[in-house]
Motif scaffolding. Structure first.
Motif, PDB file in Angstrom:
ATOM      1  N   VAL A 102     -11.562  -0.239  -8.074  1.00  0.00           N
ATOM      2  CA  VAL A 102     -11.358   0.472  -6.803  1.00  0.00           C
ATOM      3  C   VAL A 102     -10.452  -0.356  -5.901  1.00  0.00           C
ATOM      4  N   TYR A 103      -9.527   0.328  -5.209  1.00  0.00           N
ATOM      5  CA  TYR A 103      -8.553  -0.323  -4.343  1.00  0.00           C
ATOM      6  C   TYR A 103      -8.407   0.480  -3.046  1.00  0.00           C
ATOM      7  N   PRO A 104      -8.693  -0.140  -1.897  1.00  0.00           N
ATOM      8  CA  PRO A 104      -8.597   0.585  -0.625  1.00  0.00           C
ATOM      9  C   PRO A 104      -7.166   0.638  -0.093  1.00  0.00           C
ATOM     10  N   LEU A 105      -6.888   1.644   0.715  1.00  0.00           N
ATOM     11  CA  LEU A 105      -5.612   1.786   1.402  1.00  0.00           C
ATOM     12  C   LEU A 105      -5.809   2.654   2.637  1.00  0.00           C
ATOM     13  N   LYS A 106      -4.837   2.607   3.530  1.00  0.00           N
ATOM     14  CA  LYS A 106      -4.817   3.518   4.669  1.00  0.00           C
ATOM     15  C   LYS A 106      -4.023   4.768   4.299  1.00  0.00           C
ATOM     16  N   VAL A 107      -4.493   5.907   4.760  1.00  0.00           N
ATOM     17  CA  VAL A 107      -3.754   7.146   4.551  1.00  0.00           C
ATOM     18  C   VAL A 107      -2.328   7.014   5.091  1.00  0.00           C
ATOM     19  N   GLY A 108      -2.172   6.314   6.209  1.00  0.00           N
ATOM     20  CA  GLY A 108      -0.854   6.150   6.802  1.00  0.00           C
ATOM     21  C   GLY A 108       0.126   5.415   5.907  1.00  0.00           C
ATOM     22  N   TRP A 109      -0.359   4.462   5.104  1.00  0.00           N
ATOM     23  CA  TRP A 109       0.530   3.757   4.166  1.00  0.00           C
ATOM     24  C   TRP A 109       1.090   4.725   3.130  1.00  0.00           C
ATOM     25  N   TYR A 110       0.223   5.575   2.638  1.00  0.00           N
ATOM     26  CA  TYR A 110       0.627   6.560   1.624  1.00  0.00           C
ATOM     27  C   TYR A 110       1.613   7.557   2.221  1.00  0.00           C
ATOM     28  N   ASN A 111       1.278   8.108   3.367  1.00  0.00           N
ATOM     29  CA  ASN A 111       2.148   9.111   3.984  1.00  0.00           C
ATOM     30  C   ASN A 111       3.512   8.540   4.367  1.00  0.00           C
ATOM     31  N   ALA A 112       3.554   7.249   4.681  1.00  0.00           N
ATOM     32  CA  ALA A 112       4.794   6.643   5.166  1.00  0.00           C
ATOM     33  C   ALA A 112       5.898   6.627   4.114  1.00  0.00           C
ATOM     34  N   VAL A 113       5.559   6.681   2.837  1.00  0.00           N
ATOM     35  CA  VAL A 113       6.578   6.589   1.787  1.00  0.00           C
ATOM     36  C   VAL A 113       6.906   7.943   1.170  1.00  0.00           C
ATOM     37  N   LEU A 114       6.332   9.015   1.720  1.00  0.00           N
ATOM     38  CA  LEU A 114       6.496  10.338   1.140  1.00  0.00           C
ATOM     39  C   LEU A 114       7.049  11.322   2.157  1.00  0.00           C
ATOM     40  N   SER A 115       7.668  12.358   1.644  1.00  0.00           N
ATOM     41  CA  SER A 115       8.092  13.450   2.515  1.00  0.00           C
ATOM     42  C   SER A 115       6.858  14.186   3.022  1.00  0.00           C
ATOM     43  N   GLU A 116       7.019  14.913   4.101  1.00  0.00           N
ATOM     44  CA  GLU A 116       5.879  15.572   4.746  1.00  0.00           C
ATOM     45  C   GLU A 116       5.162  16.541   3.810  1.00  0.00           C
ATOM     46  N   ALA A 117       5.882  17.110   2.856  1.00  0.00           N
ATOM     47  CA  ALA A 117       5.283  18.068   1.928  1.00  0.00           C
ATOM     48  C   ALA A 117       4.166  17.441   1.102  1.00  0.00           C
ATOM     49  N   PHE A 118       4.189  16.119   0.944  1.00  0.00           N
ATOM     50  CA  PHE A 118       3.186  15.443   0.126  1.00  0.00           C
ATOM     51  C   PHE A 118       2.169  14.664   0.956  1.00  0.00           C
ATOM     52  N   HIS A 119       2.229  14.758   2.255  1.00  0.00           N
ATOM     53  CA  HIS A 119       1.314  13.994   3.096  1.00  0.00           C
ATOM     54  C   HIS A 119      -0.135  14.422   2.898  1.00  0.00           C
ATOM     55  N   LEU A 120      -1.028  13.451   3.041  1.00  0.00           N
ATOM     56  CA  LEU A 120      -2.459  13.739   3.076  1.00  0.00           C
ATOM     57  C   LEU A 120      -2.812  14.154   4.499  1.00  0.00           C
TER      58      LEU A 120
END
Length: 273
Positions: free
Chosen positions: A26-44
């Motif tokens: 298991v590896y934690p992350l912030k949702v913001g880290w994920y969204n920051a590298v993706l276009s809005e269509a793939f945001h959580l």
């Protein structure tokens, strides 16, 4: 909202105690880290400081979780055996550790109605610092011209001998400023241009032989029995499991899980700069 002063530590410890003995990581992350590298269509669709956790399966999952799961369901009634085992293990851990808490679970095989993955597994894995997502853009002066080469994650300990299984979003857990204050970069373990070319060519052009998994020296790899299972065509896996004695002779289901195929839907182009 979680009331603990160390919610990330509490969540990852509880999940780890349940899932690590079964061969998961298991590896934690912030949702913001994920969204920051993706276009809005793939945001959580969660606040940027919401806690998420990527769940990987290590080689030991096959013997520690999958084979016991089959024994418990030897009478049949299953399809997508690996997927159902994974869902059983993760949902059971969430229920036992976080009963009544709002946790959204997305599995790597799940799609939205428009066929878009519920999350980009390789992207999430890279962002969480679990494994480096090697892409065409990581190769200076790539030799393939306009040919599309799909990327692949390599784990610093396991090489390619792992799979991304799920993303858990803890909707009521906000990551405090003192926790996950700096994003951990995944270890770049395939450093040379030549090795990266070799990795992407093995993955894209001859994924069937699985040699891309051995691009680095792995501490663990799949057992011979596990390799036989995943190299067996999905339509023939029920017969294989019957020969191994894990399914009854009356079982007629057809396995449709497709881990033997290259994973090409779980990432997008990232900037590692």
């Amino acid at each position: 909202m979680a009331t603990s002063s160390r919610p990330v530590e509490d969540v990852t410890r509880s999940l780890g105690e349940s899932l690590l003995p079964l061969g998961f990581e298991v590896y934690p992350l912030k949702v913001g880290w994920y969204n920051a590298v993706l276009s809005e269509a793939f945001h959580l669709p969660y606040p940027e400081d919401t806690l998420a956790v990527v769940v990987l399966s290590a080689p030991g999952m096959f013997e520690k979780a999958f084979l016991p799961f089959l024994k418990a369901h030897s009478g049949g009634g299953l399809h997508d055996y690996i997927d159902q085992c994974t869902a059983h293990c993760i949902s059971s851990a969430v229920t036992s550790c976080f009963s009544g808490r709002p946790v959204d679970i997305s599995y790597d095989y799940e799609m939205h109605p428009n066929r878009k993955p519920k999350f980009l597994a390789q992207t999430a894995t890279h962002v969480a610092g679990a494994a480096y997502y090697y892409q065409q853009s990581d190769v200076p002066d790539p030799p393939w011209g306009n040919k599309k080469m799909f990327g692949v994650c390599i784990h610093p300990r396991l090489g390619g001998w792992f799979a991304v299984r799920a993303l858990l979003v803890f909707k009521d857990v906000r990551v405090g400023e003192e926790e996950l204050c700096q994003q951990a970069a995944p270890l770049d373990c395939v450093r040379s241009r030549e090795e990266r070319i070799e990795l992407l060519e093995r993955f894209n052009l001859r994924w069937q032989d699985g040699t891309y998994r051995d691009i680095i020296q792995a501490e663990e790899s799949y057992s011979q029995q596990q390799r036989e299972y995943f190299t067996t065509a999905p339509g023939e896996r029920v017969a294989l499991l019957k020969r191994w004695g894990y399914l009854s002779g009356s079982t007629t289901e057809t396995e449709t899980e497709t881990e033997s195929q290259p994973d090409t839907r779980h990432g997008c182009e990232l900037s590692h700069g």
